[in-house]
Design an enzyme around this catalytic site. Structure first.
Site, PDB file in Angstrom:
ATOM      1  N   HIS A  42     -34.735  -9.176  23.129  1.00 42.63           N
ATOM      2  CA  HIS A  42     -33.410  -9.149  22.518  1.00 42.63           C
ATOM      3  C   HIS A  42     -33.106  -7.729  22.028  1.00 42.63           C
ATOM      4  CE1 HIS A  42     -36.068 -10.205  19.028  1.00 42.63           C
ATOM      5  NE2 HIS A  42     -35.442  -9.141  18.559  1.00 42.63           N
TER       6      HIS A  42
HETATM    7  C1  T46 Z   1     -37.272  -8.290  16.026  1.00 43.08           C
HETATM    8  C2  T46 Z   1     -38.683  -8.525  16.396  1.00 43.08           C
HETATM    9  C3  T46 Z   1     -39.530  -7.306  16.247  1.00 43.08           C
HETATM   10  C4  T46 Z   1     -35.254 -16.304  10.658  1.00 43.08           C
HETATM   11  O1  T46 Z   1     -34.882 -17.456  10.344  1.00 43.08           O
HETATM   12  N1  T46 Z   1     -35.092 -15.268   9.787  1.00 43.08           N
HETATM   13  C5  T46 Z   1     -35.477 -14.009  10.090  1.00 43.08           C
HETATM   14  O2  T46 Z   1     -35.306 -13.081   9.264  1.00 43.08           O
HETATM   15  C6  T46 Z   1     -36.074 -13.759  11.354  1.00 43.08           C
HETATM   16  C7  T46 Z   1     -36.511 -12.356  11.756  1.00 43.08           C
HETATM   17  C8  T46 Z   1     -36.244 -14.811  12.228  1.00 43.08           C
HETATM   18  N2  T46 Z   1     -35.860 -16.061  11.866  1.00 43.08           N
HETATM   19  C9  T46 Z   1     -36.109 -17.174  12.781  1.00 43.08           C
HETATM   20  C10 T46 Z   1     -35.307 -17.147  14.075  1.00 43.08           C
HETATM   21  C11 T46 Z   1     -36.200 -17.873  15.047  1.00 43.08           C
HETATM   22  O3  T46 Z   1     -35.973 -19.263  14.929  1.00 43.08           O
HETATM   23  O4  T46 Z   1     -37.484 -17.137  13.183  1.00 43.08           O
HETATM   24  C12 T46 Z   1     -37.621 -17.578  14.516  1.00 43.08           C
HETATM   25  C13 T46 Z   1     -38.368 -16.558  15.343  1.00 43.08           C
HETATM   26  O5  T46 Z   1     -37.535 -15.403  15.524  1.00 43.08           O
HETATM   27  P1  T46 Z   1     -37.479 -14.622  16.909  1.00 43.08           P
HETATM   28  O6  T46 Z   1     -37.623 -15.564  18.040  1.00 43.08           O
HETATM   29  O7  T46 Z   1     -36.258 -13.752  16.878  1.00 43.08           O
HETATM   30  O8  T46 Z   1     -38.796 -13.727  16.811  1.00 43.08           O
HETATM   31  P2  T46 Z   1     -39.172 -12.481  17.715  1.00 43.08           P
HETATM   32  O9  T46 Z   1     -40.618 -12.254  17.502  1.00 43.08           O
HETATM   33  O10 T46 Z   1     -38.729 -12.634  19.121  1.00 43.08           O
HETATM   34  O11 T46 Z   1     -38.321 -11.247  17.080  1.00 43.08           O
HETATM   35  C14 T46 Z   1     -38.539 -10.833  15.747  1.00 43.08           C
HETATM   36  C15 T46 Z   1     -37.198 -10.594  15.035  1.00 43.08           C
HETATM   37  O12 T46 Z   1     -36.355 -11.750  15.158  1.00 43.08           O
HETATM   38  C16 T46 Z   1     -36.444  -9.430  15.591  1.00 43.08           C
HETATM   39  O13 T46 Z   1     -35.517  -9.011  14.629  1.00 43.08           O
HETATM   40  O14 T46 Z   1     -36.745  -7.209  16.216  1.00 43.08           O
HETATM   41  O15 T46 Z   1     -39.284  -9.631  15.703  1.00 43.08           O
END
Ligand code: T46
Length: 176
Positions: free
Chosen positions: A86
């Site tokens: 993303h």
């Molecule tokens: C990034 C990389 C390095 C929340 O509810 N609150 C939050 O502050 C965050 C960051 C995530 N979430 C929820 C959203 C999803 O349901 O946690 C779940 C996992 O998030 P995501 O799939 O976006 O995780 P990554 O590892 O793909 O990405 C994360 C961050 O989202 C993003 O900002 O830059 O780590």
């Protein structure tokens, strides 16, 4: 007392040169400005007794060019895990890996580059607009993120084609 660091931190962006100087954080190396990210050394204090380890720290708006509104970290991921896929429209971030090793693959719509976060004192500042993928190189590596914005799922671009369109619009001079 922190380890004295010889160089001030600075960054250059497409929008012009921006200079920001702060004792205690050093530009570790010049990474591609065009990619809009920067690898930095975090302030680090090693205890004289090696058994007691070290301590690294970051101050918002001093060591990094934004105030920190949110912290999060990713844990218990296995070696080989891939996350991310993303970009952020608004969020500035500082990524660091206090334990283990994680590769961060960055893409700006044209070029890609991999940065290895494999030491606790390495920090990676990401400007908004970069597509990223994170690859776990060791079991249980921890990825910590200091972010400039509160969580807002609408400022993510998670669709790759939408991302390419976004980059095209930005390069055409259309900004949000
Ligand atoms: C990034 C990389 C390095 C929340 O509810 N609150 C939050 O502050 C965050 C960051 C995530 N979430 C929820 C959203 C999803 O349901 O946690 C779940 C996992 O998030 P995501 O799939 O976006 O995780 P990554 O590892 O793909 O990405 C994360 C961050 O989202 C993003 O900002 O830059 O780590």
């Amino acid at each position: 007392m922190g380890i004295p660091l010889a160089f001030p931190a600075f960054r250059l962006s497409r929008r012009g040169a921006v200079l920001w100087i702060r004792q205690g954080i050093a530009r570790a190396e010049k990474v591609q400005d065009e990619m809009q990210f920067e690898l930095v050394s975090l302030n680090t204090v090693m205890n004289p007794d090696p058994k007691l380890g070290g301590l690294s720290f970051v101050e918002g708006e001093r060591d990094i060019p934004f105030a920190i509104r949110r912290l999060y970290y990713i844990f218990q991921a296995e070696k080989g895990a891939h996350r991310g896929f993303h970009a952020h429209k608004k969020n500035w971030q500082l990524l660091f890996c206090p334990y283990g090793a994680i590769d961060i693959i960055l893409f700006d719509g044209e070029e890609s580059c991999t940065v290895s976060l494999d030491e606790p004192s390495k920090g990676l500042i990401l400007y908004p607009g970069l597509w990223r993928e994170m690859v776990w190189k060791k079991d249980d590596s921890v990825l910590c993120v200091a972010a400039s914005e509160y969580y807002d799922p609408d400022e993510y671009i998670r669709d790759y084609d939408e991302y390419l369109q976004y980059v095209k619009q930005k390069k055409g001079g259309i900004r949000e």
